[in-house]
Design a protein around this motif. Sequence first.
Motif, PDB file in Angstrom:
ATOM      1  N   THR A  50       0.806  -1.230   0.000  1.00  0.00           N
ATOM      2  CA  THR A  50       0.000   0.000   0.000  1.00  0.00           C
ATOM      3  C   THR A  50       0.833   1.271   0.000  1.00  0.00           C
ATOM      4  O   THR A  50       0.317   2.355  -0.265  1.00  0.00           O
ATOM      5  N   GLY A  51       2.122   1.156   0.330  1.00  0.00           N
ATOM      6  CA  GLY A  51       2.969   2.341   0.413  1.00  0.00           C
ATOM      7  C   GLY A  51       2.700   3.201   1.627  1.00  0.00           C
ATOM      8  O   GLY A  51       3.044   4.384   1.648  1.00  0.00           O
ATOM      9  N   ARG A  52       2.101   2.614   2.666  1.00  0.00           N
ATOM     10  CA  ARG A  52       1.770   3.378   3.872  1.00  0.00           C
ATOM     11  C   ARG A  52       2.658   2.956   5.043  1.00  0.00           C
ATOM     12  O   ARG A  52       2.812   1.753   5.297  1.00  0.00           O
ATOM     13  N   PRO A  53       3.237   3.917   5.783  1.00  0.00           N
ATOM     14  CA  PRO A  53       3.990   3.568   6.998  1.00  0.00           C
ATOM     15  C   PRO A  53       3.066   2.917   8.030  1.00  0.00           C
ATOM     16  O   PRO A  53       1.875   3.235   8.105  1.00  0.00           O
ATOM     17  N   VAL A  54       3.658   1.999   8.813  1.00  0.00           N
ATOM     18  CA  VAL A  54       2.886   1.303   9.847  1.00  0.00           C
ATOM     19  C   VAL A  54       3.573   1.485  11.198  1.00  0.00           C
ATOM     20  O   VAL A  54       4.673   0.972  11.419  1.00  0.00           O
TER      21      VAL A  54
END
Length: 393
Positions: free
Chosen positions: A153-157
């Motif tokens: 997704t290209g999202r930081p977690v």
Amino acid sequence: MAIDDGTAGLGAVLQTIRRHGPLTRADLGARTGLGRATVAQRLDALIERGLVKPLGEQASTGGRPAGTFAFDPGGAIVLAVDLGASHADLAVTDLEGRMLLESAGAIAIAEGPDVVLAHVERRLDALLARSGRDVGEVLAVGVDVPGPVAFATGRPVSPPIMPGWDGYDIAGRLAARFGARVIVDNDANAMALAEQVEYWPECDELLYAKVGTGVGCGIVAGGRVFRGGQGAAGEIGHIAVRGYDTPCVCGNSGCLEAVIGSAALVRRALSRGLDVTEPRAFDELVKRHDTTAMAIAREAGRLLGEVLAGLVNALNPTVVVLGGDLAGSEPFAAGVREIVHQRAAPLATQHLQIVPSRLGDRAGTRGTAIMAIEHALSPRELDREQPPAPAPA
């Protein structure tokens, strides 16, 4: 005789040209199994996208000369963004990852995504203006960040040193802004890829250990970046170190990052009487062979070595690359080598090389550019927008 069933898509045709070009239409038909009409259509689509260019004519065995076609690395550009705890380094590259323009700048990642990405967008606009290229020529954007990323997704977690970034749609924002594909990854992964491609292309197993504000590890396995099931592979900064209970920003205590990250090294230097208030000052003392600073650096190397020894046993890399603030410090590297060779299995260390990064501060932008190019030019991506094959005559 080639069967014109259209099964070889744009990606396969481009891949064939990149590997074996320049090629004629007949060469492409023979290598891909496509008929003449489909080869012509695929070439037209690739030329329109700026990925392939005609090179003129080549002598033939009879009849008129055959035109040849080659990959065009200058037909489009890639934007590369390397975000660290306190920096945003940017670059414009061609489709072979060659740097056309670079820009280094300071900004705190803790300012949050809206502030940091607005800053990045303004500077990318300025780089594009300087390059003389148009935003319509941007094929892809690569971004790395100093924290775990859900690669799909290209999202930081839950990134420990990136307050406000958890779940933020970096890829979506930049894709809308620049009208291009965007790939986002952890910084150590990008740096591992850059070192492998640039200096260790024959090495299919490589570790890149980065020590700075944060501590992380990029893993190349089987010649590809290994990210794990959710993109969290290589998060060694939050492995507990024996004998330490230092609180960590992640909420646990005794994490490697809390013990050997740049802030921890500055605190240790102050506690031992050194007049330092920032990581750069500590690094300078190490370079000047200050005995206390060198001892602290070697101790940090030993602690990193304890964690890396386990990875060396598990993954059996050929090369371990050391990056970050202390990458060029021999006491630090000596500490890593000492413990890895002491703790890892003899077979795993028999031919192991532990070396400093050669790319240094440019590893991030180089790696994000390579990732973005590989993604954008992959058969899967190119075939998504592929026109249907022409009907057989």
